[in-house]
Design a protein around this motif. Sequence first.
Motif, short mmCIF file in Angstrom:
data_model
loop_
_atom_site.label_atom_id
_atom_site.label_comp_id
_atom_site.label_asym_id
_atom_site.label_seq_id
_atom_site.Cartn_x
_atom_site.Cartn_y
_atom_site.Cartn_z
N VAL A 52 -7.45 -5.53 12.94
CA VAL A 52 -8.02 -5.91 11.65
C VAL A 52 -7.22 -5.24 10.53
N LEU A 53 -6.81 -4.00 10.73
CA LEU A 53 -5.96 -3.33 9.75
C LEU A 53 -4.64 -4.08 9.58
N VAL A 54 -4.05 -4.49 10.70
CA VAL A 54 -2.80 -5.26 10.64
C VAL A 54 -3.03 -6.54 9.85
N ARG A 55 -4.15 -7.21 10.11
CA ARG A 55 -4.43 -8.45 9.37
C ARG A 55 -4.56 -8.21 7.88
N GLY A 56 -5.20 -7.13 7.50
CA GLY A 56 -5.34 -6.81 6.08
C GLY A 56 -3.99 -6.63 5.41
N VAL A 57 -3.09 -5.95 6.10
CA VAL A 57 -1.74 -5.74 5.56
C VAL A 57 -0.97 -7.06 5.51
N THR A 58 -1.01 -7.80 6.60
CA THR A 58 -0.22 -9.03 6.65
C THR A 58 -0.74 -10.11 5.70
N ASP A 59 -2.05 -10.12 5.43
CA ASP A 59 -2.59 -11.08 4.46
C ASP A 59 -1.92 -10.91 3.10
N VAL A 60 -1.79 -9.67 2.67
CA VAL A 60 -1.21 -9.38 1.35
C VAL A 60 0.31 -9.56 1.37
N LEU A 61 0.96 -8.99 2.38
CA LEU A 61 2.43 -9.07 2.42
C LEU A 61 2.91 -10.50 2.59
N GLY A 62 2.15 -11.30 3.31
CA GLY A 62 2.55 -12.69 3.54
C GLY A 62 2.52 -13.54 2.30
N GLU A 63 1.68 -13.19 1.35
CA GLU A 63 1.54 -13.98 0.13
C GLU A 63 2.29 -13.40 -1.07
N ALA A 64 2.80 -12.20 -0.94
CA ALA A 64 3.45 -11.52 -2.06
C ALA A 64 4.79 -12.16 -2.41
N GLN A 65 5.08 -12.20 -3.69
CA GLN A 65 6.39 -12.67 -4.15
C GLN A 65 7.44 -11.59 -3.93
N ARG A 66 7.04 -10.34 -4.19
CA ARG A 66 7.91 -9.17 -3.99
C ARG A 66 7.13 -8.14 -3.18
N ILE A 67 7.85 -7.37 -2.40
CA ILE A 67 7.22 -6.26 -1.70
C ILE A 67 7.75 -4.98 -2.32
N ALA A 73 0.53 -0.84 -1.70
CA ALA A 73 -0.77 -0.24 -2.00
C ALA A 73 -1.89 -1.28 -1.88
N ARG A 74 -1.66 -2.49 -2.40
CA ARG A 74 -2.66 -3.57 -2.28
C ARG A 74 -2.88 -3.94 -0.81
N ALA A 75 -1.79 -3.98 -0.03
CA ALA A 75 -1.89 -4.32 1.38
C ALA A 75 -2.72 -3.27 2.13
N LEU A 76 -2.48 -2.01 1.84
CA LEU A 76 -3.25 -0.96 2.51
C LEU A 76 -4.71 -0.99 2.07
N ARG A 77 -4.97 -1.30 0.80
CA ARG A 77 -6.36 -1.43 0.33
C ARG A 77 -7.03 -2.60 1.03
N SER A 78 -6.33 -3.69 1.18
CA SER A 78 -6.86 -4.84 1.88
C SER A 78 -7.22 -4.48 3.32
N ALA A 79 -6.35 -3.75 3.98
CA ALA A 79 -6.60 -3.31 5.36
C ALA A 79 -7.85 -2.45 5.42
N SER A 80 -7.95 -1.52 4.49
CA SER A 80 -9.10 -0.63 4.43
C SER A 80 -10.39 -1.41 4.18
N ASP A 81 -10.34 -2.36 3.28
CA ASP A 81 -11.52 -3.15 2.95
C ASP A 81 -11.99 -3.98 4.15
#
Length: 83
Positions: A52-67, A73-81
Amino acid sequence: MTPSPAAAIVNAVVDALERDADQEADRAAVSRFVARAALLGGRGNSGVILSVLVRGVTDVLGEAQRIDSETIARALRSASDLA
């Protein structure tokens, strides 16, 4: 000996990427693929939580224009949430 939940997930993701990944896929598709492989490779409660943590990170990184640091930070927050 059984691998740790984290090692099992890493092994599952690497195996899936080597076996089935579309070399022409965009970042969003690869991110979804990695999240699914992590879920399928998770073992036990800890493995599912880690996936689930991996999914939270990949959800954000997959849609980002830039990493960049803000995106990470948003990806890690998403994972935490999600966890």
